[in-house]
Write an enzyme that holds these catalytic residues in place. Structure first.
Site, mmCIF file in Angstrom:
data_model
loop_
_atom_site.group_PDB
_atom_site.id
_atom_site.type_symbol
_atom_site.label_atom_id
_atom_site.label_comp_id
_atom_site.label_asym_id
_atom_site.label_seq_id
_atom_site.Cartn_x
_atom_site.Cartn_y
_atom_site.Cartn_z
ATOM 1 N N CYS A 2 0.847 -1.178 0.000
ATOM 2 C CA CYS A 2 0.000 0.000 0.000
ATOM 3 C C CYS A 2 0.895 1.244 0.000
ATOM 4 O O CYS A 2 1.972 1.233 0.581
ATOM 5 C CB CYS A 2 -0.936 0.091 1.189
ATOM 6 N N ARG A 27 3.319 -0.581 -4.882
ATOM 7 C CA ARG A 27 3.100 -1.086 -3.517
ATOM 8 C C ARG A 27 1.682 -1.614 -3.332
ATOM 9 O O ARG A 27 1.340 -2.126 -2.262
ATOM 10 C CB ARG A 27 3.354 0.038 -2.505
ATOM 11 N N TRP A 74 -3.354 -2.406 -1.409
ATOM 12 C CA TRP A 74 -3.203 -3.837 -1.655
ATOM 13 C C TRP A 74 -4.021 -4.504 -0.562
ATOM 14 O O TRP A 74 -3.687 -4.424 0.623
ATOM 15 C CB TRP A 74 -1.735 -4.253 -1.560
ATOM 16 N N ASN A 100 -1.323 2.096 6.335
ATOM 17 C CA ASN A 100 -0.651 0.873 5.880
ATOM 18 C C ASN A 100 -0.378 0.040 7.112
ATOM 19 O O ASN A 100 -0.041 0.587 8.166
ATOM 20 C CB ASN A 100 0.703 1.200 5.240
ATOM 21 N N GLY A 101 -0.460 -1.274 6.967
ATOM 22 C CA GLY A 101 -0.185 -2.147 8.104
ATOM 23 C C GLY A 101 -1.448 -2.872 8.535
ATOM 24 O O GLY A 101 -2.408 -2.984 7.768
ATOM 25 N N GLU A 481 15.374 -19.018 -8.356
ATOM 26 C CA GLU A 481 15.003 -17.644 -8.694
ATOM 27 C C GLU A 481 14.384 -17.575 -10.103
ATOM 28 O O GLU A 481 13.416 -16.850 -10.324
ATOM 29 C CB GLU A 481 16.247 -16.737 -8.580
ATOM 30 N N LYS A 485 10.690 -16.086 -10.921
ATOM 31 C CA LYS A 485 10.442 -15.002 -11.892
ATOM 32 C C LYS A 485 9.355 -15.412 -12.870
ATOM 33 O O LYS A 485 8.439 -14.662 -13.151
ATOM 34 C CB LYS A 485 11.701 -14.690 -12.697
ATOM 35 N N GLU A 488 5.771 -15.707 -11.157
ATOM 36 C CA GLU A 488 5.120 -14.498 -10.638
ATOM 37 C C GLU A 488 4.649 -13.532 -11.717
ATOM 38 O O GLU A 488 3.704 -12.793 -11.501
ATOM 39 C CB GLU A 488 5.976 -13.794 -9.584
ATOM 40 N N HIS A 504 14.960 -38.257 -7.483
ATOM 41 C CA HIS A 504 14.292 -38.438 -6.185
ATOM 42 C C HIS A 504 12.837 -37.979 -6.229
ATOM 43 O O HIS A 504 12.229 -37.765 -5.187
ATOM 44 C CB HIS A 504 15.060 -37.686 -5.100
ATOM 45 N N LYS A 603 4.663 -4.830 -4.203
ATOM 46 C CA LYS A 603 6.058 -4.690 -3.788
ATOM 47 C C LYS A 603 6.095 -4.365 -2.297
ATOM 48 O O LYS A 603 5.170 -3.761 -1.774
ATOM 49 C CB LYS A 603 6.666 -3.537 -4.585
HETATM 50 C C1 F6R Z 1 10.113 -11.496 -6.180
HETATM 51 C C2 F6R Z 1 10.056 -10.453 -5.178
HETATM 52 C C3 F6R Z 1 9.831 -10.841 -3.776
HETATM 53 C C4 F6R Z 1 10.795 -10.068 -2.850
HETATM 54 C C5 F6R Z 1 10.480 -10.383 -1.381
HETATM 55 C C6 F6R Z 1 11.470 -9.742 -0.455
HETATM 56 O O1 F6R Z 1 10.383 -10.995 -7.435
HETATM 57 O O2 F6R Z 1 10.175 -9.298 -5.479
HETATM 58 O O3 F6R Z 1 9.946 -12.203 -3.590
HETATM 59 O O4 F6R Z 1 12.090 -10.444 -3.174
HETATM 60 O O5 F6R Z 1 9.196 -9.935 -1.086
HETATM 61 O O6 F6R Z 1 11.447 -8.360 -0.568
HETATM 62 P P1 F6R Z 1 12.620 -7.464 -0.023
HETATM 63 O O7 F6R Z 1 13.838 -7.817 -0.783
HETATM 64 O O8 F6R Z 1 12.162 -6.070 -0.271
HETATM 65 O O9 F6R Z 1 12.768 -7.778 1.437
#
Ligand code: F6R
Length: 608
Positions: A2, A27, A74, A100-101, A481, A485, A488, A504, A603
């Site tokens: 948010c 966000r 969000w 937020n929170g 990773e 990617k 998501e 396995h 984010k």
């Molecule tokens: C994936 C992604 C998330 C962040 C995770 C940690 O592409 O962006 O998995 O990596 O939420 O976020 P930070 O690094 O901000 O603690």
């Protein structure tokens, strides 16, 4: 999670708050809203969906006012809807609040307020705040006191901004475990949950601390801390950034822009730190703990998501370069574990945003253990950067696409630097790795120049429903990773596996509809990875591989190959990750998805 923006000053607030919300949209983007105060009247406008929908709605009436707060949401409590969107208000529409929170005791407060005749119209926890302030305002007749009293009743995590027609020249703000920054202009203040919204206006900022309450008027910002003796006017600090980093430029979206920033990211993370001509590594952020670092015999890395995978790469790096045992834990698991700790353990928290709730909680858990707490953080001045004893900034600049790309590149680069520093030059890889880190930006550029080839392959594989990513040794976390990617942003089911695990279990899944992305760059385990690929091919599984330029043999083994330049084992994850980021990007783009704003995600995960 948010975004909050607030403005008070001499300018028309509407445009500033809406622009700020657009820049914070990463966000959260379920719904958005704005409240303004002009004279003694308030205006509230909310809309479901992205901020552009709100902008359209606001532009129909163009409400005026030099004081406004806005929010992009969000959803946590309650689905995305106009009623659940922020700002929330009281029955008389005299108090507006964005938050937020999570207010953990909101049910209790709500029950109490309902018994006093208050009516709730949303499913959110936030709505209790304006009603609670209203309750105290009606009892005390003083808005300052009402705001403070209400805050004291709240438990949980919050960044709150409130405005009211009862106090029409003030923005009230408060922080507990959720970030809030105040930009200081000339006769104006911009409040935001993230400096990105402030950057176009001023470089002077005040980061609020936990329990800070700010009373902001046009030419004054008074901060009082509910727990400490701190009270009064606080000197702002100067944020060092290039404003262009928050602009799209010629790119169609932030994800592509940020992937393409990889060479610059590596350069910024290493400049002034890697001094190969002097055979030296210099990390200013760790200088004040230099002595303590000498006694560290165990490192625990805590992080989430992509940062966690960077941490897993770091485990190989630190163990093999510096010879210190490393354990990497998901912050969300770590915080609830009860494990023994010695004082010679160091914690490294890795976080792009520096605001991830689980990672913060992990650091808080060890607060009283007397262990060294270090940070590998991108966002300057963020909570994690502030709560750690020392650390190394990634300096990748703001990352705006929800899927993390350049931050991973920066994190792995910085972890290489930390490993080198901790080795005290005792490894024979020291000089070669220093030199390779200096050469790496050019090699990353070469990978980016192969974007068309990556796109061609991505388009070939875009309609598969499942994907396996495999790698061995330091490429194993890169495979994890790569899978993250892809899933998501393209919503294709993807799993990352250690190649050695195929027999396995995962091999059972393989058929001609289940492709594998194999990281098969040359190392001492390449023959073993080849065997895994053979086993997949024997079951008709399509295989696409990343290989080194020199390894032309692999062509005979797999269906498609994407090549990267020769580099050291320690720096391969960086080049491999760029290929995987572009692969996921082109698939998502071809499917017509919003790559910057994947569904259900946001984010900076500031709630548990
Ligand atoms: C994936 C992604 C998330 C962040 C995770 C940690 O592409 O962006 O998995 O990596 O939420 O976020 P930070 O690094 O901000 O603690």
């Amino acid at each position: 999670m948010c975004g909050i923006v607030g403005y008070i000053g001499k300018r028309e607030s509407r445009g500033i708050v809406l622009d700020g919300l657009s820049s914070l949209e990463y966000r959260g983007y379920d719904s958005a809203g704005i409240a303004l105060i002009e004279g003694g009247d308030g205006t509230l406008i909310k809309q479901v969906g992205q901020v552009k929908g709100l902008i359209k709605k606001v532009n129909k009436t163009k409400p005026k006012g030099n004081l406004a707060i806005g929010h992009t949401r969000w959803a946590t409590h309650g689905a995305p809807s106009i009623l659940n969107a922020h700002p929330h208000t009281n029955k008389d529409e005299t108090i507006y609040v964005v938050h937020n929170g999570i207010i953990e005791n909101y049910t209790e407060i709500k029950t109490k307020l309902i018994s006093k005749g208050y009516v709730f119209i949303s499913d959110t926890d936030t709505e209790v705040i304006p009603h609670l302030i209203d309750y105290y305002w009606k009892n005390l007749g003083d808005f300052d006191k009402a705001f403070y009293k209400a805050l004291k009743d709240l438990t949980g995590a919050y960044a709150i901004a409130a405005i009211s027609t009862h106090a029409k020249n003030t923005i009230y703000a408060a922080r507990l475990s959720s970030p809030l920054v105040i930009g200081v202009g000339t006769d104006e203040y911009i409040l935001a949950s993230d400096p990105t919204a402030i950057m176009p206006h001023t470089k002077k900022v005040i980061f609020l601390e936990d329990y800070d309450v700010a009373k902001i008027s046009k030419n004054n910002c008074y901060i009082h801390n509910l727990k400490k003796t701190k009270e009064g006017i606080q000197e702002p600090e100067l944020l060092d950034y290039d404003n262009n980093v928050v602009l799209l430029g010629d790119y169609p979206n932030f994800m592509l822009k940020e992937i393409n920033e990889a060479p610059a990211t590596i350069k910024t993370a290493t400049t002034g730190r890697v001094l190969s001509s002097q055979n030296l590594i210099k990390l200013g952020g760790l200088e004040n703990v230099e002595q303590q670092l000498k006694y560290i015999d165990r490192i625990v890395i805590v992080a989430c998501g992509t940062s966690y995978y960077a941490g897993l790469v770091g485990e190989y790096l630190i163990e093999e370069i510096a010879g210190i045992p490393v354990e990497v834990q998901l912050a969300s698991e770590f915080k609830y574990r009860d494990e023994p700790f010695s004082r010679s353990t160091a914690i490294i928290a890795i976080s792009q945003s520096g605001e991830t709730a689980d990672t913060i909680a992990a650091l808080k858990k060890v607060e009283s253990y007397g262990v060294l707490r270090l940070g590998v953080v991108n966002a300057v001045g963020s909570t994690i950067a502030r709560m750690t004893d020392a650390g190394v900034y990634c300096h990748a600049g703001p990352e705006q696409a929800v899927a993390s790309t350049k931050a991973f590149i920066a994190q792995v680069t910085v972890l290489n630097l930390i490993a080198l520093l901790l080795s005290n030059g005792r490894t024979k890889q020291f000089k070669p790795l220093l030199m390779e880190l200096e050469a790496l930006p050019e090699k990353a550029k070469t990978v980016l120049e192969s974007a068309e080839a990556i796109k061609k392959v991505a388009l070939k594989y875009k309609d598969y429903k499942d994907f396996l990513f495999i790698g061995r040794h330091i490429a194993y976390p890169v495979a994890l990773e790569g899978a993250l990617k892809l899933k998501e942003i393209s919503y294709i089911h993807a799993e990352g596996y250690a190649a050695g695990e195929m027999k396995h279990g995962p091999l059972a899944m393989i058929d001609d509809k289940f492709p594998t992305f194999a990281i098969a760059t040359s190392n001492h385990l390449l023959e073993k990875t080849y065997s895994n690929i053979e086993e997949i091919k024997a079951r008709k599984g399509p295989v696409l591989a990343i290989a080194n330029n020199s390894n032309k043999d692999i062509n005979k083994l797999v269906d498609d190959v994407l090549y990267i330049p020769e580099t050291l084992e320690q720096t391969k994850p960086i080049l491999e990750a760029i290929v995987m980021q572009l692969f996921a990007y082109y698939i998502a783009e071809a499917k017509g998805y919003n790559v910057d704003r994947p569904r259900n995600l946001a984010k900076s995960v500031t709630v548990e």
